[in-house]
Design a protein around this motif. Structure first.
Motif, PDB file in Angstrom:
ATOM      1  N   UNK A  93      -0.770   5.773 -18.409  1.00  0.00           N
ATOM      2  CA  UNK A  93      -1.616   6.949 -18.222  1.00  0.00           C
ATOM      3  C   UNK A  93      -2.521   6.726 -17.020  1.00  0.00           C
ATOM      4  N   UNK A  94      -2.835   7.810 -16.366  1.00  0.00           N
ATOM      5  CA  UNK A  94      -3.658   7.778 -15.158  1.00  0.00           C
ATOM      6  C   UNK A  94      -5.112   7.484 -15.500  1.00  0.00           C
ATOM      7  N   UNK A  95      -5.697   6.553 -14.776  1.00  0.00           N
ATOM      8  CA  UNK A  95      -7.123   6.238 -14.889  1.00  0.00           C
ATOM      9  C   UNK A  95      -7.811   6.391 -13.545  1.00  0.00           C
ATOM     10  N   UNK A  96      -7.078   6.867 -12.540  1.00  0.00           N
ATOM     11  CA  UNK A  96      -7.616   7.051 -11.200  1.00  0.00           C
ATOM     12  C   UNK A  96      -6.486   7.047 -10.191  1.00  0.00           C
ATOM     13  N   UNK A  97      -6.181   8.213  -9.665  1.00  0.00           N
ATOM     14  CA  UNK A  97      -5.071   8.364  -8.720  1.00  0.00           C
ATOM     15  C   UNK A  97      -5.304   7.512  -7.478  1.00  0.00           C
ATOM     16  N   UNK A  98      -4.239   7.170  -6.762  1.00  0.00           N
ATOM     17  CA  UNK A  98      -4.375   6.380  -5.543  1.00  0.00           C
ATOM     18  C   UNK A  98      -5.308   7.051  -4.539  1.00  0.00           C
ATOM     19  N   UNK A  99      -6.156   6.244  -3.937  1.00  0.00           N
ATOM     20  CA  UNK A  99      -7.061   6.764  -2.922  1.00  0.00           C
ATOM     21  C   UNK A  99      -8.078   5.719  -2.501  1.00  0.00           C
ATOM     22  N   UNK A 100      -8.816   6.075  -1.459  1.00  0.00           N
ATOM     23  CA  UNK A 100      -9.897   5.199  -0.992  1.00  0.00           C
ATOM     24  C   UNK A 100     -11.015   5.167  -2.017  1.00  0.00           C
ATOM     25  N   UNK A 101     -11.638   4.020  -2.155  1.00  0.00           N
ATOM     26  CA  UNK A 101     -12.748   3.824  -3.081  1.00  0.00           C
ATOM     27  C   UNK A 101     -13.961   3.344  -2.295  1.00  0.00           C
ATOM     28  N   UNK A 102     -15.152   3.476  -2.872  1.00  0.00           N
ATOM     29  CA  UNK A 102     -16.380   3.126  -2.147  1.00  0.00           C
ATOM     30  C   UNK A 102     -16.726   1.639  -2.163  1.00  0.00           C
ATOM     31  N   UNK A 103     -15.755   0.769  -2.444  1.00  0.00           N
ATOM     32  CA  UNK A 103     -16.028  -0.658  -2.581  1.00  0.00           C
ATOM     33  C   UNK A 103     -15.917  -1.416  -1.267  1.00  0.00           C
ATOM     34  N   UNK A 104     -15.762  -0.702  -0.182  1.00  0.00           N
ATOM     35  CA  UNK A 104     -15.669  -1.306   1.136  1.00  0.00           C
ATOM     36  C   UNK A 104     -14.682  -0.532   1.990  1.00  0.00           C
ATOM     37  N   UNK A 105     -14.781  -0.663   3.304  1.00  0.00           N
ATOM     38  CA  UNK A 105     -13.862   0.038   4.196  1.00  0.00           C
ATOM     39  C   UNK A 105     -12.406  -0.357   3.925  1.00  0.00           C
ATOM     40  N   UNK A 106     -11.551   0.627   3.814  1.00  0.00           N
ATOM     41  CA  UNK A 106     -10.136   0.365   3.609  1.00  0.00           C
ATOM     42  C   UNK A 106      -9.763  -0.100   2.220  1.00  0.00           C
ATOM     43  N   UNK A 107     -10.631   0.090   1.225  1.00  0.00           N
ATOM     44  CA  UNK A 107     -10.341  -0.306  -0.158  1.00  0.00           C
ATOM     45  C   UNK A 107      -9.598   0.845  -0.826  1.00  0.00           C
ATOM     46  N   UNK A 108      -8.275   0.709  -0.900  1.00  0.00           N
ATOM     47  CA  UNK A 108      -7.381   1.750  -1.408  1.00  0.00           C
ATOM     48  C   UNK A 108      -6.827   1.270  -2.739  1.00  0.00           C
ATOM     49  N   UNK A 109      -7.059   2.028  -3.810  1.00  0.00           N
ATOM     50  CA  UNK A 109      -6.695   1.546  -5.143  1.00  0.00           C
ATOM     51  C   UNK A 109      -6.183   2.670  -6.031  1.00  0.00           C
ATOM     52  N   UNK A 110      -5.500   2.262  -7.084  1.00  0.00           N
ATOM     53  CA  UNK A 110      -5.074   3.161  -8.155  1.00  0.00           C
ATOM     54  C   UNK A 110      -5.320   2.450  -9.477  1.00  0.00           C
ATOM     55  N   UNK A 111      -5.573   3.239 -10.507  1.00  0.00           N
ATOM     56  CA  UNK A 111      -5.886   2.698 -11.823  1.00  0.00           C
ATOM     57  C   UNK A 111      -5.013   3.375 -12.875  1.00  0.00           C
ATOM     58  N   UNK A 112      -4.474   2.575 -13.795  1.00  0.00           N
ATOM     59  CA  UNK A 112      -3.646   3.091 -14.888  1.00  0.00           C
ATOM     60  C   UNK A 112      -3.965   2.320 -16.156  1.00  0.00           C
ATOM     61  N   UNK A 113      -3.488   2.861 -17.258  1.00  0.00           N
ATOM     62  CA  UNK A 113      -3.480   2.126 -18.530  1.00  0.00           C
ATOM     63  C   UNK A 113      -2.025   1.965 -18.934  1.00  0.00           C
TER      64      UNK A 113
END
Length: 133
Positions: A95-115
């Motif tokens: 299940x989706x916990x956060x679609x792929x995309x840039x995050x505010x954890x630093x420049x170029x921090x691209x992440x996705x989250x699932x369960x």
């Protein structure tokens, strides 16, 4: 290679289902199943001689439960690998916990989250400060 941890274990209540999920979700990140036992499966990079992620039926026989605040984050070689991880995870019962995309954890921090199907939270991250849109 510097080893920062020996292995990580996540619990499951359905090992066959978990193996199908992890086989698909970890493939875009370059991880493969290295071990299959009656009560656990292990994953690693093909060049690693030992499995670093184990998905297992709990040793005590009680049901597996989700760790509140627990989340392994896997390194991805590219934004496309993050996207593929997310798509494969969703297609195989996650299940989706956060679609792929840039995050505010630093420049170029691209992440996705699932369960995963048992509720364990996972992330795939490509972090390259020079990789800006």
């Amino acid at each position: 290679m510097v080893e920062t941890f020996l292995y990580l274990t996540l619990g499951t209540n359905d090992l066959a289902r978990a193996a199908r999920f992890y086989d698909a979700a970890l493939a875009p990140l370059g991880l493969v199943r290295r071990a299959t036992e009656a009560d656990e499966v292990g994953y690693a990079h093909p060049d690693d001689r030992r499995a670093r992620l184990w998905v297992t039926l709990p040793f005590d026989g009680a049901p597996a439960t989700v760790g509140n605040g627990s989340m392994p984050a896997f390194t991805a070689s590219s934004r496309q690998a993050v996207d593929a991880f997310h798509a494969a995870a969703i297609a195989h019962g996650g299940t989706d916990e956060g679609a792929p995309g840039l995050r505010p954890y630093g420049p170029g921090f691209y992440a996705a989250y699932v369960r995963d199907p048992d509720g364990n939270k996972l992330s795939a991250v490509h972090h390259d400060p020079s990789d800006q849109p």
